[in-house]
Design a protein around this motif. Sequence first.
Motif, mmCIF file in Angstrom:
data_model
loop_
_atom_site.group_PDB
_atom_site.id
_atom_site.type_symbol
_atom_site.label_atom_id
_atom_site.label_comp_id
_atom_site.label_asym_id
_atom_site.label_seq_id
_atom_site.Cartn_x
_atom_site.Cartn_y
_atom_site.Cartn_z
ATOM 1 N N GLU A 166 0.831 -1.201 0.000
ATOM 2 C CA GLU A 166 0.000 0.000 0.000
ATOM 3 C C GLU A 166 0.867 1.254 0.000
ATOM 4 O OE1 GLU A 166 -3.076 -0.121 -0.476
ATOM 5 O OE2 GLU A 166 -3.438 -2.251 -0.159
ATOM 6 N N LEU A 167 1.985 1.205 0.713
ATOM 7 C CA LEU A 167 2.929 2.334 0.695
ATOM 8 C C LEU A 167 3.525 2.492 -0.700
ATOM 9 C CD1 LEU A 167 4.831 4.471 1.999
ATOM 10 C CD2 LEU A 167 6.368 2.571 2.577
ATOM 11 N N THR A 168 3.915 1.364 -1.308
ATOM 12 C CA THR A 168 4.498 1.412 -2.656
ATOM 13 C C THR A 168 3.511 1.996 -3.661
ATOM 14 O OG1 THR A 168 5.801 -0.556 -2.110
ATOM 15 C CG2 THR A 168 5.608 0.022 -4.431
ATOM 16 N N ASN A 169 2.252 1.580 -3.556
ATOM 17 C CA ASN A 169 1.233 2.098 -4.471
ATOM 18 C C ASN A 169 1.056 3.606 -4.297
ATOM 19 O OD1 ASN A 169 0.811 -0.499 -5.389
ATOM 20 N ND2 ASN A 169 -0.972 -0.878 -4.096
ATOM 21 N N PHE A 170 0.999 4.053 -3.053
ATOM 22 C CA PHE A 170 0.803 5.487 -2.807
ATOM 23 C C PHE A 170 1.992 6.308 -3.314
ATOM 24 C CE2 PHE A 170 1.786 9.049 0.119
ATOM 25 C CZ PHE A 170 0.791 9.924 -0.304
ATOM 26 N N TYR A 171 3.193 5.808 -3.050
ATOM 27 C CA TYR A 171 4.368 6.577 -3.461
ATOM 28 C C TYR A 171 4.466 6.641 -4.990
ATOM 29 C CZ TYR A 171 8.986 8.635 -3.011
ATOM 30 O OH TYR A 171 10.053 9.508 -3.068
ATOM 31 N N GLY A 172 3.997 5.586 -5.655
ATOM 32 C CA GLY A 172 3.963 5.625 -7.112
ATOM 33 C C GLY A 172 2.999 6.685 -7.618
ATOM 34 N N LYS A 173 1.794 6.761 -7.028
ATOM 35 C CA LYS A 173 0.822 7.787 -7.428
ATOM 36 C C LYS A 173 1.342 9.186 -7.117
ATOM 37 C CE LYS A 173 -2.530 5.878 -5.053
ATOM 38 N NZ LYS A 173 -3.876 5.652 -4.460
ATOM 39 N N LEU A 174 2.044 9.317 -5.998
ATOM 40 C CA LEU A 174 2.609 10.616 -5.624
ATOM 41 C C LEU A 174 3.606 11.107 -6.679
ATOM 42 C CD1 LEU A 174 3.089 12.915 -3.551
ATOM 43 C CD2 LEU A 174 4.796 11.431 -2.461
ATOM 44 N N ASN A 175 4.471 10.250 -7.149
ATOM 45 C CA ASN A 175 5.474 10.643 -8.132
ATOM 46 C C ASN A 175 4.846 10.933 -9.495
ATOM 47 O OD1 ASN A 175 8.055 10.664 -6.755
ATOM 48 N ND2 ASN A 175 7.744 8.470 -6.452
ATOM 49 N N VAL A 176 3.762 10.243 -9.832
ATOM 50 C CA VAL A 176 3.047 10.572 -11.065
ATOM 51 C C VAL A 176 2.474 11.984 -10.963
ATOM 52 C CG1 VAL A 176 1.020 10.010 -12.458
ATOM 53 C CG2 VAL A 176 2.516 8.172 -11.651
ATOM 54 N N GLU A 177 1.912 12.337 -9.797
ATOM 55 C CA GLU A 177 1.363 13.679 -9.594
ATOM 56 C C GLU A 177 2.460 14.734 -9.679
ATOM 57 O OE1 GLU A 177 -1.973 16.179 -8.842
ATOM 58 O OE2 GLU A 177 -1.807 14.055 -9.345
ATOM 59 N N ARG A 178 3.652 14.399 -9.215
ATOM 60 C CA ARG A 178 4.767 15.356 -9.225
ATOM 61 C C ARG A 178 5.254 15.671 -10.638
ATOM 62 N NH1 ARG A 178 8.301 12.850 -4.170
ATOM 63 N NH2 ARG A 178 7.208 13.969 -2.478
ATOM 64 N N LEU A 179 4.933 14.794 -11.604
ATOM 65 C CA LEU A 179 5.342 15.082 -12.986
ATOM 66 C C LEU A 179 4.681 16.348 -13.501
ATOM 67 C CD1 LEU A 179 5.190 11.471 -14.532
ATOM 68 C CD2 LEU A 179 7.223 12.752 -13.848
ATOM 69 N N SER A 180 3.436 16.607 -13.072
ATOM 70 C CA SER A 180 2.726 17.820 -13.501
ATOM 71 C C SER A 180 2.751 18.909 -12.443
ATOM 72 C CB SER A 180 1.275 17.488 -13.860
ATOM 73 O OG SER A 180 0.617 16.900 -12.751
#
Length: 883
Positions: free
Chosen positions: A67-81
């Motif tokens: 669950e931590l891995t999934n959240f951190y992945g979504k966080l980095n996708v958001e940081r692209l924009s």
Amino acid sequence: MSNARGHLFEKFVGSLLHAYGYEKPTTSTFNVISNGIELDVVTATRFDGRVVMAECKAYTSAVAAKELTNFYGKLNVERLSKPGVFGLMMVLPGLTQDGRASARAIRDKDEHFRYMDAEAIVEALRMEGLISTAPEGVDNLSDLAIVVTEQATVCAAIEIDEHTRTPRRVLTWASSGRVPAPTIDLIAADSYAQGLPVVDARAHSGPPPVESMPESVVLVPVASSVEDFQYQLPAGPKFFVGRKTALGELGGEVGTKQTTLILNAQSGWGKSSLALKFAEQIDRMGGSATVMDARTASSPRYIVEVLRKAVEKAASKGVLVMPDEANWASLVSGIETVSRAQWADPKKPVLVFFDQFENVFQSESLTRAFRDLALSARLVEGPLILGFAWKTDLVGWVEGYPYQLRDEIRSVARTIIVEPFGSAEVGTILSRLQVQAGVSLGLDLRTRLREYSQGLPWLLKKLADHVLRELRSGSSPEQLLAEALNIQTLFDADLAELGPQSVEILRHIARYAPIPAGEVTERYAPDAVQSLVDRRLIVQVGDRLDTYWDTFRDYLNTGRVLLEDSYILRLAPNQVARMLPLVMGNGGSSSVSVLAAGLNTSDNVIFNLSRELRLLGIAVYEPLMVKLVSEVVSASDPEAAVLSRVASSLRRHKAYSALVELATKHDGYVNAELFGAMLPSLFPAVSGRPSTWATYARVFLSWFDYAGLTSRQGNRFLVQPGAARTSAQRLLSTRSAMRSRPGIPQSAPRASLELLAKLGRGEDVIISPEKKCERGAIRTLAALGAVVVDGTGRVALHVPSLVDAGGSVEPAELRKLLMARPGGAAGLAHLEADPGVKPAEIGATLRREIDANWTPSVTHSIGGYFRAWARAAGVAVVRPARA
């Protein structure tokens, strides 16, 4: 309720983030699942407007690292924009150990990421003044909790008794002022309170009134039998039989670390007995064992009280030393107490076993508490063994719950499957029965009990108890055999204990058995159905229900006991045929010694032969004698009488029912290999190697063939109930001097045709040991059905029209004989369609038709011989074309 709790969690998160300097968050996703609540929010700091992406989870157990891995992945996708987005993960109670390690690693390298678990959130609440420490003068507190309601966020704790270290009441307090009354009511209704009184610590002091204490938890150890064959109770260790493999597996799990074990089996297969025996082994090792009946479990408090009882018992035996300030306020406190205990010897374990565990599955909160026990017990460093035993035939289970919680317990446990009794264990029980009865049961009665019991411990003990009562009331073993064990009295006793609805359910299941369990529970209350499973009157087979015994099902449907026989035949008809003519010659009764002398064999062989006769209803028991039934002796056609009785006996045998069922799956045909593979499942209490079962299969099939229940087609048997009998086997006639099996010729026709010419011309033909070639020809012709051989070895034509007076064979008659042999019709049809077919090809056709296991060279040879025989029968056969 779940939705309201989810929105309350959302409000709490918003308040906490606001206190931390964030703006009011907006919700991006909101989800309430079986494990808890999931919330994704987006907010921004009030000072610089920096975007914050937060994921909040409130679960009933630690959250997986993925669950931590999934959240951190979504966080980095958001940081692209949106570069610089801050990530916040709030988890209750927290991540697993692997997850916490990953969170620390991310935090060390990413300053824009923060992880908060329960402890961090509590600390944040305390720093913001949203909660406070306990009021002065309040001590002996345990299990601190933060309670979030619509009215307030307050603290709560369990106050424990100074001496017993058990809970007295729940105290709650707000950071300022009084705790709202609705909040106190909500705490009292929650499982956290365990039924204890809940009071505001700032408004009350002193111990609670005695009458406000919760009711005592009922703890009942598993009761064991105090004598043999007391099938209503688990076998006491003194009466325990066998189970060496299962006991070895249990013993192999005893070590210096915490272990969880599960015993799985159907109702009555001996789980409770095995648990009691394992407990005795633990006690003999110097450890301490407690086996509890979980049917009295009604609340999570039950678990804590059992744990306390087991640990205090172990301490009194010197197995461990209790820690200072022991705490039994809750399961968490209890596990912590056990973790701090000091073991005197790490090789002396403490066993806490919960039997009859299926009762727990009726309560989700109780099942969840046991799941928490199994998971949290892993924190104990000492040799604590947790054990669970539950049935695999619970008809009321549904998808989701309790499967998920059950499987979470299994995920940290070693599951041991308890099987039915084996042959040796059944033998031990029967030997004990004989000692108790004080009379010899005899081989026939022992065999009948072994086969009827199907290796099921409870059914074997139930039948043994019934037989013991019948013998003590004056019946003899011979009378019990003659009266089918007087089973009707047993069935009548089963039904006498039931109410009208239970009897109705039984009759419904018997009428449509095996019937899908769902159909039954739609018509009747699942609890009522389960009670019949618990009483072992119905059993679950896959997803269907059936009565515990086919005979009981027939009794419910017809009102009569129609026992389906389940003995094993070990001697073929031709072996029995050695003895029967001698018995008939002596008037239908002869002594064992006379028969043994007449056949030049031993008394044991005669005993075995007479056993088969009794099983098939041809003979009756009489000590040291072989005596045929009067219906055979006085019949005008004794052979027909024997045949009728054998056919009648075999039709009611469960092996025949299984044969018919097997044949329907294979176009009506069965061979010995297929049938032999099925037999072990029909006789679970009988042990044997694969070769032994193959022998039993061939014997059964030979008897079925004799009785006309099958028709032999080479190596296969065509199962056609009601078809005309084709076997030439006779049991009462003088044996032929030439044994042969019906089949296609497997040698060249020249010598056989010459022999037929002799017989046609009226010449005498008598089997002679010196004339090996002629003997082979006679055997071939006997197998073809062309000749018969009497007891003196004289050969005669079986079909007079086969040969004329000049010794010439009539092709049409020979063709009829070839057509009548297994595979003959297919072989002739192949040759007529292709007169130049190669020997190997025609041999392959024959091999396929009779399901033979010929090698390629044998197949080629037999194909060539058949071509020659077909030519003699008038088929236009031509030389095959060369390749």
